[in-house]
Write a protein that holds these residues in place. Structure first.
Motif, PDB file in Angstrom:
ATOM      1  N   ARG A 186      -1.426   6.026 -11.825  1.00 30.98           N
ATOM      2  CA  ARG A 186      -1.630   5.004 -13.225  1.00 30.98           C
ATOM      3  C   ARG A 186       0.029   4.415 -13.572  1.00 30.98           C
ATOM      4  N   GLY A 187       1.116   5.007 -13.617  1.00 31.24           N
ATOM      5  CA  GLY A 187       2.434   4.660 -13.281  1.00 31.24           C
ATOM      6  C   GLY A 187       2.380   3.275 -12.353  1.00 31.24           C
ATOM      7  N   CYS A 188       2.462   3.535 -11.699  1.00 34.17           N
ATOM      8  CA  CYS A 188       2.358   2.288  -9.791  1.00 34.17           C
ATOM      9  C   CYS A 188       1.189   2.109  -9.188  1.00 34.17           C
ATOM     10  N   LEU A 189       0.014   1.887 -10.250  1.00 36.08           N
ATOM     11  CA  LEU A 189      -0.374   1.452  -9.712  1.00 36.08           C
ATOM     12  C   LEU A 189      -1.323  -0.533  -9.842  1.00 36.08           C
ATOM     13  N   LEU A 214       0.832  -0.745  -0.196  1.00 36.74           N
ATOM     14  CA  LEU A 214      -0.079  -0.094   0.104  1.00 36.74           C
ATOM     15  C   LEU A 214       1.086   0.681   0.467  1.00 36.74           C
ATOM     16  N   LEU A 215       0.478   2.314  -1.073  1.00 41.35           N
ATOM     17  CA  LEU A 215       1.636   3.412  -0.475  1.00 41.35           C
ATOM     18  C   LEU A 215      -0.007   4.889  -0.264  1.00 41.35           C
ATOM     19  N   ASP A 216       0.480   5.485   0.214  1.00 40.98           N
ATOM     20  CA  ASP A 216       0.445   7.063   1.212  1.00 40.98           C
ATOM     21  C   ASP A 216       0.797   8.088   0.311  1.00 40.98           C
ATOM     22  N   ILE A 217      -0.022   9.057  -0.510  1.00 34.91           N
ATOM     23  CA  ILE A 217       0.773   9.947  -0.911  1.00 34.91           C
ATOM     24  C   ILE A 217       0.601  11.163  -0.688  1.00 34.91           C
ATOM     25  N   ILE A 230       6.032  11.786  -5.105  1.00 37.92           N
ATOM     26  CA  ILE A 230       5.166  10.794  -6.305  1.00 37.92           C
ATOM     27  C   ILE A 230       6.376  11.274  -7.689  1.00 37.92           C
ATOM     28  N   GLN A 231       6.862  11.926  -8.004  1.00 40.59           N
ATOM     29  CA  GLN A 231       6.989  11.885  -9.288  1.00 40.59           C
ATOM     30  C   GLN A 231       8.526  11.052  -9.460  1.00 40.59           C
ATOM     31  N   SER A 232       9.380  11.121  -8.078  1.00 44.07           N
ATOM     32  CA  SER A 232       9.945  10.746  -8.338  1.00 44.07           C
ATOM     33  C   SER A 232      10.337   8.893  -7.734  1.00 44.07           C
ATOM     34  N   LEU A 233       8.633   8.277  -7.218  1.00 40.98           N
ATOM     35  CA  LEU A 233       8.743   6.888  -7.613  1.00 40.98           C
ATOM     36  C   LEU A 233       9.466   5.927  -8.103  1.00 40.98           C
ATOM     37  N   PRO A 234      10.218   5.001  -7.535  1.00 44.57           N
ATOM     38  CA  PRO A 234      10.659   4.310  -8.916  1.00 44.57           C
ATOM     39  C   PRO A 234       9.853   3.616  -9.566  1.00 44.57           C
ATOM     40  N   ALA A 235      10.335   3.247 -11.145  1.00 43.13           N
ATOM     41  CA  ALA A 235       8.205   3.015 -11.966  1.00 43.13           C
ATOM     42  C   ALA A 235       8.387   1.545 -11.869  1.00 43.13           C
ATOM     43  N   ASN A 236       9.474   0.966 -11.692  1.00 40.51           N
ATOM     44  CA  ASN A 236       9.195  -0.509 -10.931  1.00 40.51           C
ATOM     45  C   ASN A 236       8.316  -0.746 -10.046  1.00 40.51           C
ATOM     46  N   GLN A 237       8.194  -0.058  -8.613  1.00 43.62           N
ATOM     47  CA  GLN A 237       7.421  -0.257  -7.766  1.00 43.62           C
ATOM     48  C   GLN A 237       5.941   0.125  -8.508  1.00 43.62           C
ATOM     49  N   GLN A 238       5.097  -1.226  -7.936  1.00 50.21           N
ATOM     50  CA  GLN A 238       3.582  -1.337  -8.406  1.00 50.21           C
ATOM     51  C   GLN A 238       2.930  -1.479  -6.576  1.00 50.21           C
ATOM     52  N   TYR A 239       2.056  -1.226  -6.261  1.00 51.92           N
ATOM     53  CA  TYR A 239       1.107  -1.002  -5.501  1.00 51.92           C
ATOM     54  C   TYR A 239      -0.341  -1.865  -5.442  1.00 51.92           C
ATOM     55  N   ASP A 240      -1.090  -2.590  -4.117  1.00 57.84           N
ATOM     56  CA  ASP A 240      -2.109  -2.964  -4.877  1.00 57.84           C
ATOM     57  C   ASP A 240      -3.198  -2.002  -4.042  1.00 57.84           C
ATOM     58  N   PHE A 241      -2.422  -0.933  -3.735  1.00 54.79           N
ATOM     59  CA  PHE A 241      -3.511  -0.087  -2.758  1.00 54.79           C
ATOM     60  C   PHE A 241      -2.429   1.383  -2.778  1.00 54.79           C
ATOM     61  N   ILE A 242      -3.670   2.442  -2.918  1.00 52.66           N
ATOM     62  CA  ILE A 242      -2.655   3.904  -3.202  1.00 52.66           C
ATOM     63  C   ILE A 242      -3.993   4.502  -2.335  1.00 52.66           C
ATOM     64  N   ILE A 243      -3.470   5.133  -2.001  1.00 51.22           N
ATOM     65  CA  ILE A 243      -4.503   6.238  -0.929  1.00 51.22           C
ATOM     66  C   ILE A 243      -3.698   7.794  -1.175  1.00 51.22           C
ATOM     67  N   SER A 244      -4.841   8.598  -0.789  1.00 54.36           N
ATOM     68  CA  SER A 244      -4.266  10.225  -1.208  1.00 54.36           C
ATOM     69  C   SER A 244      -5.026  11.544  -0.829  1.00 54.36           C
ATOM     70  N   ASN A 245      -4.554  12.390   0.127  1.00 57.06           N
ATOM     71  CA  ASN A 245      -5.581  13.209   1.003  1.00 57.06           C
ATOM     72  C   ASN A 245      -5.051  14.768   0.443  1.00 57.06           C
ATOM     73  N   PRO A 246      -5.176  14.727  -0.775  1.00 55.32           N
ATOM     74  CA  PRO A 246      -4.419  15.592  -1.884  1.00 55.32           C
ATOM     75  C   PRO A 246      -4.522  16.796  -1.699  1.00 55.32           C
ATOM     76  N   PRO A 247      -3.392  17.930  -2.538  1.00 50.69           N
ATOM     77  CA  PRO A 247      -3.889  19.671  -1.887  1.00 50.69           C
ATOM     78  C   PRO A 247      -4.143  19.595  -3.015  1.00 50.69           C
ATOM     79  N   PHE A 248      -5.957  20.050  -2.826  1.00 48.75           N
ATOM     80  CA  PHE A 248      -6.473  21.244  -3.879  1.00 48.75           C
ATOM     81  C   PHE A 248      -7.248  22.158  -3.903  1.00 48.75           C
ATOM     82  N   PHE A 249      -6.887  23.541  -3.311  1.00 48.73           N
ATOM     83  CA  PHE A 249      -7.132  24.686  -3.333  1.00 48.73           C
ATOM     84  C   PHE A 249      -5.468  25.251  -4.187  1.00 48.73           C
ATOM     85  N   VAL A 250      -6.476  26.253  -4.916  1.00 47.15           N
ATOM     86  CA  VAL A 250      -5.153  26.821  -5.676  1.00 47.15           C
ATOM     87  C   VAL A 250      -5.014  28.082  -4.573  1.00 47.15           C
TER      88      VAL A 250
END
Length: 245
Positions: A157-160, A43-46, A100-120
């Motif tokens: 999409r790349g690490c799921l 699992l990955l928490d971004i 997240i952009q620096s996560l190795p391309a070969n790392q894949q996760y079954d479950f990803i969660i994120s409470n992302p930044p979303f305000f301008v």
């Protein structure tokens, strides 16, 4: 919804105090309670922040699960490591200062969660005395400057893994999120519209995406009753993480 929640405890904690550095907000509680990691073991928490979602997943996931939390804020990762060491599942948890952009391309996760930044972010510099002033780290956590939704969807999409799920929370007003996700090969499977009260407009949407296209399961969640207390549905959703529920 940034208000801190008083009296929050993990139900299964065997320690008498709450995590002193844990920043607990309604968005995180909603997402962590709503997410269903099931049998996922990787699992990955971004944007893990103080580790709240990662530790909630540790409580809900199998014994062999490994949860990896990443954040660009070194101070937040230091807090997350401290909080993980104080919880009952430290062996499940690991954290790194990493975009997240620096996560190795070969790392894949079954479950990803994120409470992302979303305000301008507001343009221009504000003085610390201004009511809208934010420190650099809080601006990164709350705003789109360091990670926009298009970048997030592309990275997910790349690490799921092929059968994996991505869960997040966004404002109800987030426009064309389904179309944005689909442009990166992600499809909404489940959506819960969140209302502060039944007679108010929706304020958040809880979302689950996968790489498969299906009919979207949708429902509503009301947090507060007209009298101001928590609704039964909110209590039922979050009861695994509140001692007074």
């Amino acid at each position: 919804m940034t208000k801190k929640l008083d009296g929050f405890r993990f139900k299964q904690f065997q320690i008498e105090h709450s995590l002193c550095a844990m920043k607990v907000g309604t968005d995180g509680i909603l997402l962590g309670s709503w997410a269903e990691p099931g049998p996922s073991t990787k699992l990955l928490d971004i944007g893990t922040g103080s580790g709240l979602l990662a530790i909630m997943l540790a409580q809900k996931s199998p014994c062999e699960a490994k949860i990896y939390g990443i954040d660009i804020d070194a101070a937040a990762i230091k807090q997350a490591c401290h909080n993980a060491a104080e919880c009952p599942w430290p062996s499940k948890l690991s954290f790194d200062v990493l975009p997240i952009q620096s996560l190795p391309a070969n790392q894949q996760y079954d479950f990803i969660i994120s409470n992302p930044p979303f305000f301008v972010a507001k343009r221009g510099e504000l003085a610390p005395a201004d009511a809208n002033y934010m420190t650099t780290t809080r601006r990164q956590a709350r705003h789109l400057d360091s990670l926009n939704l298009d970048q997030l969807m592309q990275a997910v999409r790349g690490c799921l893994s092929p059968q994996g799920q991505f869960n997040c929370i966004l404002p109800a007003q987030a426009k064309q999120i389904d179309e944005l996700a689909e442009a990166h090969g992600l499809y909404c499977q489940r959506r819960t519209w969140v209302f502060s009260k039944a007679n108010k407009p929706a304020i958040r949407q809880l979302l689950c995406f996968s790489k498969f296209q299906n009919d979207i399961l949708q429902d509503n969640l009301v947090i507060h009753t007209d009298a101001g207390g928590y609704s039964d549905s909110y209590k039922q959703l979050c009861q695994g993480f509140y001692l007074n529920f």
